[in-house]
Motif scaffolding. Sequence first.
Motif, PDB file in Angstrom:
ATOM      1  N   VAL A 159       1.041  -1.240  -0.158  1.00 53.15           N
ATOM      2  CA  VAL A 159      -0.127   0.144  -0.069  1.00 53.15           C
ATOM      3  C   VAL A 159       1.058   1.194  -0.123  1.00 53.15           C
ATOM      4  CG1 VAL A 159      -1.967   1.263   1.168  1.00 53.15           C
ATOM      5  CG2 VAL A 159      -1.743  -1.115   1.296  1.00 53.15           C
ATOM      6  N   VAL A 160       0.738   2.170  -1.186  1.00 54.31           N
ATOM      7  CA  VAL A 160       1.568   3.490  -1.125  1.00 54.31           C
ATOM      8  C   VAL A 160       0.668   4.325  -1.195  1.00 54.31           C
ATOM      9  CG1 VAL A 160       3.336   1.796  -2.365  1.00 54.31           C
ATOM     10  CG2 VAL A 160       1.879   3.045  -3.643  1.00 54.31           C
ATOM     11  N   ARG A 161       1.147   5.739  -0.735  1.00 51.77           N
ATOM     12  CA  ARG A 161       0.651   6.966  -0.825  1.00 51.77           C
ATOM     13  C   ARG A 161       1.078   7.522  -2.117  1.00 51.77           C
ATOM     14  NH1 ARG A 161      -1.232   8.237   3.953  1.00 51.77           N
ATOM     15  NH2 ARG A 161      -0.280   7.550   5.689  1.00 51.77           N
ATOM     16  N   PRO A 162       0.218   8.396  -2.831  1.00 47.99           N
ATOM     17  CA  PRO A 162       0.277   8.933  -4.012  1.00 47.99           C
ATOM     18  C   PRO A 162       1.793   9.316  -4.324  1.00 47.99           C
ATOM     19  CG  PRO A 162      -1.716   9.758  -3.142  1.00 47.99           C
ATOM     20  CD  PRO A 162      -1.062   8.954  -2.257  1.00 47.99           C
ATOM     21  N   ASP A 163       2.738   9.841  -3.356  1.00 56.01           N
ATOM     22  CA  ASP A 163       4.164  10.387  -3.478  1.00 56.01           C
ATOM     23  C   ASP A 163       5.009   9.025  -3.565  1.00 56.01           C
ATOM     24  OD1 ASP A 163       4.797  11.520   0.042  1.00 56.01           O
ATOM     25  OD2 ASP A 163       4.244   9.444  -0.761  1.00 56.01           O
ATOM     26  N   SER A 238      -6.456   1.915  -7.020  1.00 53.99           N
ATOM     27  CA  SER A 238      -6.455   3.069  -6.049  1.00 53.99           C
ATOM     28  C   SER A 238      -7.596   3.176  -5.136  1.00 53.99           C
ATOM     29  CB  SER A 238      -6.881   4.554  -6.866  1.00 53.99           C
ATOM     30  OG  SER A 238      -6.742   5.454  -5.961  1.00 53.99           O
ATOM     31  N   MET A 239      -7.136   3.041  -3.950  1.00 55.93           N
ATOM     32  CA  MET A 239      -8.067   3.235  -2.739  1.00 55.93           C
ATOM     33  C   MET A 239      -7.914   4.387  -1.675  1.00 55.93           C
ATOM     34  SD  MET A 239      -8.463  -1.058  -2.035  1.00 55.93           S
ATOM     35  CE  MET A 239     -10.128  -0.769  -1.071  1.00 55.93           C
ATOM     36  N   VAL A 240      -7.638   5.418  -2.266  1.00 58.85           N
ATOM     37  CA  VAL A 240      -7.230   6.625  -1.426  1.00 58.85           C
ATOM     38  C   VAL A 240      -8.313   6.994  -0.797  1.00 58.85           C
ATOM     39  CG1 VAL A 240      -5.157   7.130  -2.805  1.00 58.85           C
ATOM     40  CG2 VAL A 240      -7.193   8.021  -3.611  1.00 58.85           C
ATOM     41  N   ILE A 248      -2.711   3.308  -2.489  1.00 56.79           N
ATOM     42  CA  ILE A 248      -2.921   2.636  -3.781  1.00 56.79           C
ATOM     43  C   ILE A 248      -2.541   1.324  -3.404  1.00 56.79           C
ATOM     44  CG2 ILE A 248      -1.855   2.404  -6.125  1.00 56.79           C
ATOM     45  CD1 ILE A 248      -1.454   5.511  -5.878  1.00 56.79           C
ATOM     46  N   VAL A 249      -3.171   0.434  -3.695  1.00 63.44           N
ATOM     47  CA  VAL A 249      -2.991  -1.121  -3.409  1.00 63.44           C
ATOM     48  C   VAL A 249      -2.008  -1.631  -4.635  1.00 63.44           C
ATOM     49  CG1 VAL A 249      -3.681  -3.582  -2.800  1.00 63.44           C
ATOM     50  CG2 VAL A 249      -4.696  -1.456  -1.885  1.00 63.44           C
TER      51      VAL A 249
END
Length: 300
Positions: A159-163, A238-240, A248-249
């Motif tokens: 799971v990552v952030r947009p950045d 995207s699951m933001v 984002i998965v």
Amino acid sequence: GVAASISLFEASPIAMSIMDPQGRFLQQNAAAERVLGYTAAELHRRHFATLAPPEDAEEEVRLFERLLSGELDRYQLTRRYRHREGGEVWGRLTAEAVRAPTGRLRLVLRMLEDVTARKQAEDALRGTETEYLGAEERLRARERHFRALIENAMDLTLVVRPDGTITYASPASYRLFGYPVEEVTGRSVFDFVVPEDWAETRRRLLGLVAGDPGVHRLEVRVRRADGTCRVLETAGRSMVDDPVVDGIVLNARDITEAKHAEEWIRFQAGLLDAVAEAVVACDADWRIVYWNQIGRASCR
């Protein structure tokens, strides 16, 4: 040269087979025999559609026709197969065209991954959910099952952030990156992606954040802790907007060996066609399973 290529094909742990433009099997390695139970002699000249239930075969027949016409060079799908001893095997198929310089289809390389256990786990999960009453109980049950599946899966989940900051990494991160989970979480995904793939990876992440629908797939190269490079096939969603996930998965699996196998097959086909003499390969019953262009021309 040729002998090394053939040896690598036969010794590959990936179930691989080669078909002619009519969709008939010409050759397969030992790993392919272990997945479906058929020997190379039993599959020789047999059409791929006969290995699956009719309702499953139709989809691949349509994709194969698009490969033959030149509309596609590669396709993937997951479907059922009939095992030689009875019963069904779920397989994740990758088929890739090997074309002549003119674009004419010469051979089709197939790679098949047995995903039966994964499908059974998914079915068991769906069946288990119906046994629970109440939204809270179902949520807890799903969490336990999904956590067990993720933590024991060979595929990597991030799971990552947009950045690009990684907020969650499954235990498979050690196998793929060579770092334990605690050394992956909190770092940027770009710490692992090779610089040449940064731009495309960033573009895909931004596309997901912008609301591009569906699952986005990308092949990306990563650098392991020991300095070696691996190729990952990733699927992102995207699951933001989900407050629980908030990111984002990404699901990723190592396809390095499959990519190497594809390169060797293409090299082998090109090398054999470049030979000025006829090259003919036969099985144990002296039936032809492959011949190069000179070999085909000499038999006309």
